[in-house]
Design an enzyme around this catalytic site. Structure first.
Site, PDB file in Angstrom:
ATOM      1  CB  CYS A  10      -0.983  -0.026   1.181  1.00  0.00           C
ATOM      2  SG  CYS A  10      -0.195   0.019   2.808  1.00  0.00           S
ATOM      3  CG  ASN A  13       4.284  -1.771   5.400  1.00  0.00           C
ATOM      4  OD1 ASN A  13       5.390  -2.107   5.811  1.00  0.00           O
ATOM      5  ND2 ASN A  13       3.307  -2.640   5.324  1.00  0.00           N
ATOM      6  CB  CYS A  15      -3.704   1.850   7.085  1.00  0.00           C
ATOM      7  SG  CYS A  15      -3.407   3.349   8.040  1.00  0.00           S
ATOM      8  CG  ASP A 125      -5.362   5.843   2.335  1.00  0.00           C
ATOM      9  OD1 ASP A 125      -5.356   5.455   3.520  1.00  0.00           O
ATOM     10  OD2 ASP A 125      -4.516   6.612   1.854  1.00  0.00           O
TER      11      ASP A 125
HETATM   12  P1  4NP Z   1      -1.733   2.856   4.125  1.00  0.00           P
HETATM   13  O1  4NP Z   1      -2.362   4.211   4.690  1.00  0.00           O
HETATM   14  O2  4NP Z   1      -1.163   3.170   2.769  1.00  0.00           O
HETATM   15  O3  4NP Z   1      -2.903   1.939   4.058  1.00  0.00           O
HETATM   16  O4  4NP Z   1      -0.686   2.411   5.133  1.00  0.00           O
HETATM   17  C1  4NP Z   1      -1.699   5.426   4.697  1.00  0.00           C
HETATM   18  C2  4NP Z   1      -0.701   5.657   5.613  1.00  0.00           C
HETATM   19  C3  4NP Z   1      -0.068   6.883   5.637  1.00  0.00           C
HETATM   20  C4  4NP Z   1      -0.430   7.867   4.735  1.00  0.00           C
HETATM   21  C5  4NP Z   1      -1.413   7.617   3.810  1.00  0.00           C
HETATM   22  C6  4NP Z   1      -2.040   6.390   3.779  1.00  0.00           C
HETATM   23  N1  4NP Z   1       0.201   9.139   4.809  1.00  0.00           N
HETATM   24  O5  4NP Z   1      -0.216  10.038   4.052  1.00  0.00           O
HETATM   25  O6  4NP Z   1       1.137   9.327   5.584  1.00  0.00           O
END
Ligand code: 4NP
Length: 153
Positions: A10, A13, A15, A125
C-alpha cells in the site's frame, strides 16, 4: 513446487497492507497452508514505525496482534524475492510499475482483482477516515485473503 510467497503493498505500510498480511497469515494457518507473507509501502514516511493504532485495534477485534509489525518501503529486490505482489489500490499498482525491474517473474496485480465483483477497485485508504473505514478495509483484505488461500490450497 516451492512455497508461494506473497507481498502486499500500500502507500504507508501502516494501515491496509499490514491488515492484508495479518488476514492472510491467519487464514493460511487455519487452512494449514505454508505461505511466505510480507507487506511494504511505496512511500517511506513511516518506515520503522508500528501500524496505525486504528489498524492495530481492528486486527485485535478479530483476534490478531499486529502491534509488532514494522513498516518498510518496497524495493526492486522484492520483485525477485516474491512470486506474487499485490497492490492495495490502483495508484500503488502504478507506482510499483514505475520501480519494477525490467526482468522479473513476479505476478504483479491489483489485490481486489482476486475478489468476484471487485475487479479494478481499491481497498479504500482509511488513513484520513474513521473506524468504519478500517472495518471496511479489514473486510476487503479478508475477502482477498480467502481467495488467495483457495488459490494456493
Ligand atoms: P496505508 O495508509 O497506505 O494503508 O498504510 C496510509 C498511511 C499513511 C499515509 C497515507 C495512507 N500518509 O499520508 O502518511
Amino acid at each position: 513446487m516451492s512455497q508461494p510467497s506473497v507481498l502486499f503493498v500500500c502507500l504507508g505500510n501502516i494501515c491496509r497492507s499490514p491488515l492484508a498480511e495479518a488476514a492472510l497469515r491467519a487464514q493460511a494457518v487455519a487452512a494449514g497452508i505454508a505461505i511466505t507473507i510480507d507487506s511494504a509501502g511505496t512511500g517511506d514516511w513511516h518506515v520503522g514505525r508500528p501500524p496505525d493504532p486504528r489498524a492495530v485495534q481492528v486486527a485485535r477485534k478479530y483476534g490478531l496482534d499486529i502491534s509488532g509489525y514494522r513498516a518498510r518501503q518496497v524495493t526492486e529486490a522484492d520483485f525477485l524475492k516474491f512470486g506474487h505482489i499485490f497492490a492495495l489500490d490502483p495508484k500503488n499498482l502504478k507506482d510499483l510499475h514505475h520501480i519494477e525491474p525490467s526482468r522479473h517473474n513476479a505476478e504483479l496485480r491489483l489485490l481486489m482483482d482476486l475478489v468476484p465483483g471487485r475487479k479494478g477497485t481499491a481497498v479504500i485508504d482509511p488513513y484520513y477516515g474513521d473506524e468504519q473505514d478500517f472495518e471496511q478495509a479489514w473486510a476487503d483484505v479478508s475477502a482477498a485473503a480467502q481467495a488467495l488461500v483457495r488459490r494456493f490450497a
